[in-house]
Write an enzyme that holds these catalytic residues in place. Structure first.
Site, PDB file in Angstrom:
ATOM      1  N   HIS A  99       0.868  -1.185   0.000  1.00 45.39           N
ATOM      2  CA  HIS A  99       0.000   0.000   0.000  1.00 45.39           C
ATOM      3  C   HIS A  99       0.903   1.233   0.000  1.00 45.39           C
ATOM      4  O   HIS A  99       2.144   1.108  -0.019  1.00 45.39           O
ATOM      5  CB  HIS A  99      -0.936  -0.040   1.206  1.00 45.39           C
ATOM      6  CG  HIS A  99      -0.238  -0.261   2.520  1.00 45.39           C
ATOM      7  ND1 HIS A  99       0.632   0.665   3.073  1.00 45.39           N
ATOM      8  CD2 HIS A  99      -0.255  -1.312   3.373  1.00 45.39           C
ATOM      9  CE1 HIS A  99       1.080   0.201   4.213  1.00 45.39           C
ATOM     10  NE2 HIS A  99       0.582  -1.001   4.426  1.00 45.39           N
ATOM     11  N   HIS A 114       4.051   1.320   2.299  1.00 46.35           N
ATOM     12  CA  HIS A 114       5.236   0.620   1.775  1.00 46.35           C
ATOM     13  C   HIS A 114       5.873   1.423   0.642  1.00 46.35           C
ATOM     14  O   HIS A 114       7.091   1.532   0.544  1.00 46.35           O
ATOM     15  CB  HIS A 114       4.843  -0.741   1.182  1.00 46.35           C
ATOM     16  CG  HIS A 114       4.223  -1.695   2.147  1.00 46.35           C
ATOM     17  ND1 HIS A 114       2.932  -2.120   2.040  1.00 46.35           N
ATOM     18  CD2 HIS A 114       4.740  -2.343   3.225  1.00 46.35           C
ATOM     19  CE1 HIS A 114       2.661  -2.986   3.001  1.00 46.35           C
ATOM     20  NE2 HIS A 114       3.746  -3.138   3.737  1.00 46.35           N
ATOM     21  N   GLN A 134       7.503   4.501  10.608  1.00 50.96           N
ATOM     22  CA  GLN A 134       7.186   4.894  11.995  1.00 50.96           C
ATOM     23  C   GLN A 134       5.896   4.216  12.457  1.00 50.96           C
ATOM     24  O   GLN A 134       5.636   4.090  13.650  1.00 50.96           O
ATOM     25  CB  GLN A 134       7.041   6.416  12.077  1.00 50.96           C
ATOM     26  CG  GLN A 134       6.825   6.919  13.507  1.00 50.96           C
ATOM     27  CD  GLN A 134       6.120   8.256  13.561  1.00 50.96           C
ATOM     28  OE1 GLN A 134       6.460   9.159  12.814  1.00 50.96           O
ATOM     29  NE2 GLN A 134       5.139   8.393  14.446  1.00 50.96           N
ATOM     30  N   SER A 156      -1.735  -3.420   5.673  1.00 50.80           N
ATOM     31  CA  SER A 156      -2.226  -4.555   4.879  1.00 50.80           C
ATOM     32  C   SER A 156      -3.429  -5.180   5.580  1.00 50.80           C
ATOM     33  O   SER A 156      -4.288  -5.783   4.932  1.00 50.80           O
ATOM     34  CB  SER A 156      -1.126  -5.605   4.726  1.00 50.80           C
ATOM     35  OG  SER A 156       0.035  -5.013   4.190  1.00 50.80           O
TER      36      SER A 156
HETATM   37  P1  AMP Z   1       4.835  -4.816   6.724  1.00 51.04           P
HETATM   38  O1  AMP Z   1       4.663  -5.280   5.336  1.00 51.04           O
HETATM   39  O2  AMP Z   1       3.538  -4.549   7.442  1.00 51.04           O
HETATM   40  O3  AMP Z   1       5.786  -5.684   7.521  1.00 51.04           O
HETATM   41  O4  AMP Z   1       5.532  -3.385   6.641  1.00 51.04           O
HETATM   42  C1  AMP Z   1       6.741  -3.196   5.958  1.00 51.04           C
HETATM   43  C2  AMP Z   1       7.274  -1.829   6.265  1.00 51.04           C
HETATM   44  O5  AMP Z   1       6.333  -0.833   5.874  1.00 51.04           O
HETATM   45  C3  AMP Z   1       7.529  -1.601   7.769  1.00 51.04           C
HETATM   46  O6  AMP Z   1       8.732  -0.874   7.939  1.00 51.04           O
HETATM   47  C4  AMP Z   1       6.336  -0.798   8.186  1.00 51.04           C
HETATM   48  O7  AMP Z   1       6.569   0.016   9.320  1.00 51.04           O
HETATM   49  C5  AMP Z   1       6.112   0.048   6.955  1.00 51.04           C
HETATM   50  N1  AMP Z   1       4.731   0.560   6.943  1.00 51.04           N
HETATM   51  C6  AMP Z   1       3.597  -0.157   7.099  1.00 51.04           C
HETATM   52  N2  AMP Z   1       2.519   0.648   7.088  1.00 51.04           N
HETATM   53  C7  AMP Z   1       2.983   1.913   6.937  1.00 51.04           C
HETATM   54  C8  AMP Z   1       2.361   3.203   6.860  1.00 51.04           C
HETATM   55  N3  AMP Z   1       1.039   3.353   6.950  1.00 51.04           N
HETATM   56  N4  AMP Z   1       3.164   4.279   6.702  1.00 51.04           N
HETATM   57  C9  AMP Z   1       4.507   4.141   6.610  1.00 51.04           C
HETATM   58  N5  AMP Z   1       5.155   2.964   6.677  1.00 51.04           N
HETATM   59  C10 AMP Z   1       4.409   1.859   6.841  1.00 51.04           C
END
Ligand code: AMP
Length: 277
Positions: free
Chosen positions: A31, A34, A145, A183
């Site tokens: 999204h 990411h 963050q 996600s």
């Molecule tokens: P994930 O796929 O949920 O493990 O996230 C991968 C990376 O994307 C991690 O460093 C998360 O902190 C970052 N991330 C997830 N959601 C957001 C968001 N809404 N804004 C900024 N970074 C995000």
């Protein structure tokens, strides 16, 4: 853009890269949050690698590992548009082959917030990120963050283990009503989705009090908590006000602090946070 699933191939391609290498680890189902990390890496480094791996060791036994959303084709398209050069897309059996027996564990930074609620979660996160770092050997790594405790724990790991890379923590990307992109937002029913903006509202309510001069942790947390309680489908998991560096609870804010919360909507657990300084 190239998709690489083999670990030896990723290592060998990395070894042939010149200049800076930006790395964005994700679990996929991409999204705007990411993509903001990928865009930052694209601007700041010569080659961008993003990984997509749903890491089983960071999920608890009753968590959503099996139902975690996936759509690799869509992810591939979005990553390409964001300027990613390589997607590292390994499978479980190559990351954790039979006989696998080593883990990295946090000491202290996992005592509160999500660490207290998800035993073993950060052990899984630290382990997979160190493994991915060793395969991709980035000069720069990008985290959100949104997962502030994860970002701080990994920043500490990079420092404690003398990793030769720069850690970047990027701002939270939100939907128009303030809900932090995640996600897991797809799990929400339309009614839950409507109420889910209460996490951001709660943080803002506390922030308004903070800006007006309130420094008492209990008062700030109570203000945020009341906002959550006004939403019938929301069930508070935790709300904590912690020091940014140590992630230990504060009774008063004197320096950089983080107000963080987790809220359940049915089985869906959402997190959000705001830095107060
Ligand atoms: P994930 O796929 O949920 O493990 O996230 C991968 C990376 O994307 C991690 O460093 C998360 O902190 C970052 N991330 C997830 N959601 C957001 C968001 N809404 N804004 C900024 N970074 C995000």
């Amino acid at each position: 853009m190239h998709v690489i699933s083999s670990i030896p191939e990723m290592i060998s391609i990395r070894n042939s890269m010149k200049g800076s290498v930006g790395f964005v680890p994700t679990m996929g189902y991409l999204h705007e949050g990411h993509l903001s990390l990928m865009t930052a890496a694209r601007k700041q480094t010569d080659t961008v690698i993003a990984s997509i791996f749903i890491n089983p060791t960071q999920f608890g036994p009753n968590e959503d590992l099996d139902s975690y959303p996936r759509d690799f084709e869509r992810d591939e398209k979005l990553a390409r548009e964001a300027g990613v050069d390589f997607i590292f897309y390994p499978d479980k059996s190559s990351m954790y082959p039979p006989g696998y027996a080593s883990f990295v564990v946090p000491e202290g930074l996992d005592r509160h917030l999500c660490g207290a609620k998800r035993p073993g979660h950060f052990r899984g996160v630290m382990t997979i990120v160190l493994k991915l770092f060793n395969i991709t050997r980035p000069t720069d790594a990008y985290f959100g963050q949104k997962d502030i405790q994860q970002a701080r724990i990994l920043e500490q790991m990079a420092s404690d283990f003398h990793l030769q890379l720069q850690m970047h923590i990027e701002p939270i990307v939100r939907e128009t009503d303030g809900l932090a992109m995640s996600s897991r937002n797809v799990y929400l029913s339309p009614e839950e989705r409507e109420q889910a903006a209460c996490l951001y509202k709660a943080l803002n309510t506390a922030k308004t009090k903070y800006t007006a001069g309130e420094r008492d942790a209990k008062a700030l947390m109570k203000a945020a908590e009341e906002e959550i309680f006004h939403h019938s489908l929301a069930q508070l998991d935790y709300i904590e006000l912690v020091d940014y560096q140590t992630l230990m609870p504060l009774s008063r804010i004197t320096g950089r602090a983080v107000l963080a919360l987790a809220v359940y909507f049915g089985k869906t657990r959402l997190i959000d946070n705001m830095i107060l300084e």
